[in-house]
Design an enzyme around this catalytic site. Structure first.
Site, PDB file in Angstrom:
ATOM      1  N   TYR A  37     -17.891  -7.860 -66.917  1.00 28.60           N
ATOM      2  CA  TYR A  37     -16.793  -8.323 -66.054  1.00 28.60           C
ATOM      3  C   TYR A  37     -17.375  -8.950 -64.782  1.00 28.60           C
ATOM      4  CZ  TYR A  37     -13.078  -8.099 -62.590  1.00 28.60           C
ATOM      5  OH  TYR A  37     -12.182  -8.420 -61.593  1.00 28.60           O
ATOM      6  N   ASP A  67       1.200 -18.251 -67.363  1.00 31.36           N
ATOM      7  CA  ASP A  67       0.729 -16.915 -67.737  1.00 31.36           C
ATOM      8  C   ASP A  67       0.817 -16.750 -69.255  1.00 31.36           C
ATOM      9  OD1 ASP A  67       0.751 -13.942 -65.836  1.00 31.36           O
ATOM     10  OD2 ASP A  67       0.413 -13.984 -67.997  1.00 31.36           O
ATOM     11  N   GLY A  99     -21.420   1.983 -66.021  1.00 33.99           N
ATOM     12  CA  GLY A  99     -21.041   0.786 -65.242  1.00 33.99           C
ATOM     13  C   GLY A  99     -20.545   1.120 -63.849  1.00 33.99           C
ATOM     14  N   SER A 115     -14.590 -10.699 -57.338  1.00 30.64           N
ATOM     15  CA  SER A 115     -14.608  -9.236 -57.353  1.00 30.64           C
ATOM     16  C   SER A 115     -15.840  -8.665 -56.664  1.00 30.64           C
ATOM     17  CB  SER A 115     -14.591  -8.761 -58.804  1.00 30.64           C
ATOM     18  OG  SER A 115     -14.899  -7.382 -58.873  1.00 30.64           O
ATOM     19  N   PHE A 165     -11.892  -5.759 -53.411  1.00 22.97           N
ATOM     20  CA  PHE A 165     -12.410  -4.414 -53.614  1.00 22.97           C
ATOM     21  C   PHE A 165     -11.415  -3.702 -54.525  1.00 22.97           C
ATOM     22  CE2 PHE A 165     -16.439  -4.092 -51.406  1.00 22.97           C
ATOM     23  CZ  PHE A 165     -16.533  -5.409 -51.014  1.00 22.97           C
ATOM     24  N   ARG A 205     -14.683   4.104 -52.827  1.00 22.79           N
ATOM     25  CA  ARG A 205     -14.193   2.735 -52.993  1.00 22.79           C
ATOM     26  C   ARG A 205     -13.403   2.314 -51.764  1.00 22.79           C
ATOM     27  NH1 ARG A 205     -17.350   2.984 -56.329  1.00 22.79           N
ATOM     28  NH2 ARG A 205     -17.319   2.373 -58.528  1.00 22.79           N
ATOM     29  N   LYS A 265     -17.471 -13.014 -63.265  1.00 22.04           N
ATOM     30  CA  LYS A 265     -16.983 -13.384 -61.927  1.00 22.04           C
ATOM     31  C   LYS A 265     -18.075 -14.120 -61.142  1.00 22.04           C
ATOM     32  CE  LYS A 265     -12.796 -11.812 -62.144  1.00 22.04           C
ATOM     33  NZ  LYS A 265     -11.638 -12.727 -62.042  1.00 22.04           N
TER      34      LYS A 265
HETATM   35  C1  WQD Z   1     -12.350   3.545 -59.080  1.00 22.38           C
HETATM   36  C2  WQD Z   1     -13.140   4.830 -58.948  1.00 22.38           C
HETATM   37  C3  WQD Z   1     -14.282   5.572 -60.933  1.00 22.38           C
HETATM   38  C4  WQD Z   1     -10.741   6.257 -63.334  1.00 22.38           C
HETATM   39  C5  WQD Z   1     -12.191  -2.045 -59.817  1.00 22.38           C
HETATM   40  C6  WQD Z   1     -10.979  -2.511 -60.578  1.00 22.38           C
HETATM   41  C7  WQD Z   1     -11.327  -3.597 -61.529  1.00 22.38           C
HETATM   42  C8  WQD Z   1     -12.013  -4.665 -60.784  1.00 22.38           C
HETATM   43  C9  WQD Z   1     -13.287  -4.094 -60.200  1.00 22.38           C
HETATM   44  C10 WQD Z   1     -11.360  -6.289 -59.140  1.00 22.38           C
HETATM   45  C11 WQD Z   1     -14.439   4.715 -59.688  1.00 22.38           C
HETATM   46  C12 WQD Z   1     -13.171   6.542 -60.532  1.00 22.38           C
HETATM   47  C13 WQD Z   1     -11.580   5.920 -62.291  1.00 22.38           C
HETATM   48  C14 WQD Z   1     -10.648   7.611 -63.753  1.00 22.38           C
HETATM   49  C15 WQD Z   1     -12.223   8.218 -62.055  1.00 22.38           C
HETATM   50  N1  WQD Z   1     -11.135  -5.194 -59.797  1.00 22.38           N
HETATM   51  N2  WQD Z   1     -12.290   6.891 -61.660  1.00 22.38           N
HETATM   52  N3  WQD Z   1     -11.399   8.548 -63.088  1.00 22.38           N
HETATM   53  O1  WQD Z   1     -14.285   0.714 -61.302  1.00 22.38           O
HETATM   54  O2  WQD Z   1     -13.968   0.281 -58.832  1.00 22.38           O
HETATM   55  O3  WQD Z   1     -13.069  -1.316 -60.647  1.00 22.38           O
HETATM   56  O4  WQD Z   1     -12.913  -3.100 -59.274  1.00 22.38           O
HETATM   57  O5  WQD Z   1     -12.160  -7.087 -59.373  1.00 22.38           O
HETATM   58  O6  WQD Z   1     -10.125  -4.108 -62.059  1.00 22.38           O
HETATM   59  O7  WQD Z   1     -10.457  -1.455 -61.323  1.00 22.38           O
HETATM   60  O8  WQD Z   1     -11.984   0.794 -60.182  1.00 22.38           O
HETATM   61  O9  WQD Z   1     -10.038   2.230 -60.501  1.00 22.38           O
HETATM   62  O10 WQD Z   1     -11.640   1.903 -62.451  1.00 22.38           O
HETATM   63  O11 WQD Z   1     -12.355   3.232 -60.476  1.00 22.38           O
HETATM   64  O12 WQD Z   1     -12.898   9.076 -61.466  1.00 22.38           O
HETATM   65  O13 WQD Z   1      -9.915   7.995 -64.718  1.00 22.38           O
HETATM   66  O14 WQD Z   1     -12.392   5.880 -59.564  1.00 22.38           O
HETATM   67  O15 WQD Z   1     -15.455   6.273 -61.256  1.00 22.38           O
HETATM   68  O16 WQD Z   1     -15.466   5.215 -58.878  1.00 22.38           O
HETATM   69  P1  WQD Z   1     -13.453   0.173 -60.228  1.00 22.38           P
HETATM   70  P2  WQD Z   1     -11.429   2.034 -60.990  1.00 22.38           P
END
Ligand code: WQD
Length: 350
Positions: free
Chosen positions: A161, A32, A308, A137, A191, A244, A165
């Protein structure tokens, strides 16, 4: 016992996976860079694993290195093979993982996530180490509208990102088809991993301001930030917020171990598997469940959509269930309860 190398083993999913491996008696070697993680995470992993296996000491060896430093990676393999004869498998979590950050720093995401993986594959090949579980991912999928995503759904990442992947998955395809088909490979399409080990001793510990929702919810609940910004309430969903497939990090860790064991005990193959629960939860539902389970308030405000973002990402996990006989068992309530326990016990992380 078998020797497993975990690239990025001090990270959120990596540390929980190292714990499962140690509890099952594996010898664990962690490589790491600690760019996005802490050595304290591994100290806690050892502490928790000793609680379970009182009779014998868990084996965990740490190598501080970056996949972009090929010489260091080669020396690590050399050291393991010299002292422990063989590596039975590699689990590769090493990479940058923020969708939002990748949009502003595509070059560092391509360098770390793609070139770093190429270095790893070259060294693995040199040592005839050909069992690999790769952290992929769900962001490689196109928009799912409101249906469940299958492994053969359209692959159409909309951010750097996700592009990195999908590129690595394609490289693994090419490697599997090349030569004498000796590789045992799996790409696990995560997910949304959230939560923490039930002990509250290990959990998610983002360096700096987190991008992903769960640590932002716990920061808000703890009063470390005034309110949670909800990115859009005008999405075509039941309550206007995005959906999600949240999966408990311990379920994810167990699945990694079981997939690696499957690769080791079966003939060469390349598995691409969705790793989710098959259940969708909106942002608003997640907030409400978190508040109800933990009896805390999470103030929030609606703001514009985030670049995104996709409307809904929910797994069809039937292949995981049929192939590996694994069903993710933890509920959203478990994830909220365990994640909040970690945050309360460790308000500033490790
Ligand atoms: C989840 C939902 C936002 C923050 C994830 C992982 C990333 C990668 C890809 C694995 C979204 C909403 C978020 C906030 C919000 N992992 N949100 N306010 O974008 O699905 O990405 O999958 O490969 O590491 O994070 O996850 O947690 O950023 O967002 O409303 O302050 O929460 O719009 O729909 P995301 P997230």
């Amino acid at each position: 016992m078998k020797n497993i190398l975990v690239i990025g083993g001090a990270g959120f999913i990596g540390s929980h996976t190292c714990l499962v491996l140690l509890e099952k008696g594996y010898k664990v070697f962690v490589f790491d860079s600690f760019v996005n993680s802490s050595t304290n995470a591994l100290k806690r992993v050892l502490e928790v694993s000793k609680l379970k296996n009182k009779k014998k000491d868990p084996f965990l060896k740490i190598y501080n290195g970056d996949l972009l430093n090929k010489k260091l990676l080669q020396n690590t393999f050399n050291d393991i093979y010299k002292k422990h004869k063989f590596l039975d498998g590699v689990i590769h979590f090493g990479g940058l993982k923020s969708v939002a950050e990748s949009i502003y720093s595509p070059i560092s995401y391509w360098r770390t996530n793609v070139l770093g993986t190429i270095n790893l594959l070259e060294i693995m090949s040199r040592y005839e180490s050909k069992h690999l579980v790769f952290s992929s991912s769900a962001t490689i999928y196109g928009s799912s509208k409101n249906s469940l995503l299958k492994e053969d759904s359209e692959l159409k990442p909309i951010n750097p990102y996700g592009n990195t992947k999908l590129t690595v998955e394609t490289l693994l395809d090419d490697i599997f088809k090349s030569g004498r088909k000796e590789w045992h490979l799996a790409s696990l399409r995560y997910f949304n991993p959230i939560g923490a080990h039930f002990s509250g001793l290990i959990g998610e510990c983002p360096i700096g301001i987190p991008n992903n929702i769960f640590p932002l919810i716990t920061n808000t609940a703890l009063g470390l930030q005034k309110e949670l910004k909800v990115f859009g309430n005008d999405w075509p969903t039941k309550d206007g917020t995005t959906i999600r497939d949240y999966i408990h990090v311990m379920d994810l860790a167990t699945i990694h171990t079981r997939v690696l064991e499957h690769l080791i005990s079966n003939k060469p193959n390349y598995l691409k598997l969705n790793v989710g629960t098959g259940k969708g939860t909106s942002v608003l539902e997640l907030i409400k469940i978190f508040e109800r389970v933990n009896k805390v308030k999470v103030p929030y405000v609606y703001v514009n959509r985030r670049i995104g973002d996709k409307c809904s990402l929910v797994a069809d996990n039937s292949l995981l269930i049929s192939k590996l006989k694994i069903v993710p068992k933890s509920s959203i309530e478990d994830m909220c309860r365990d994640g909040w326990k970690w945050k309360k016990l460790n308000p500033n992380g490790y």
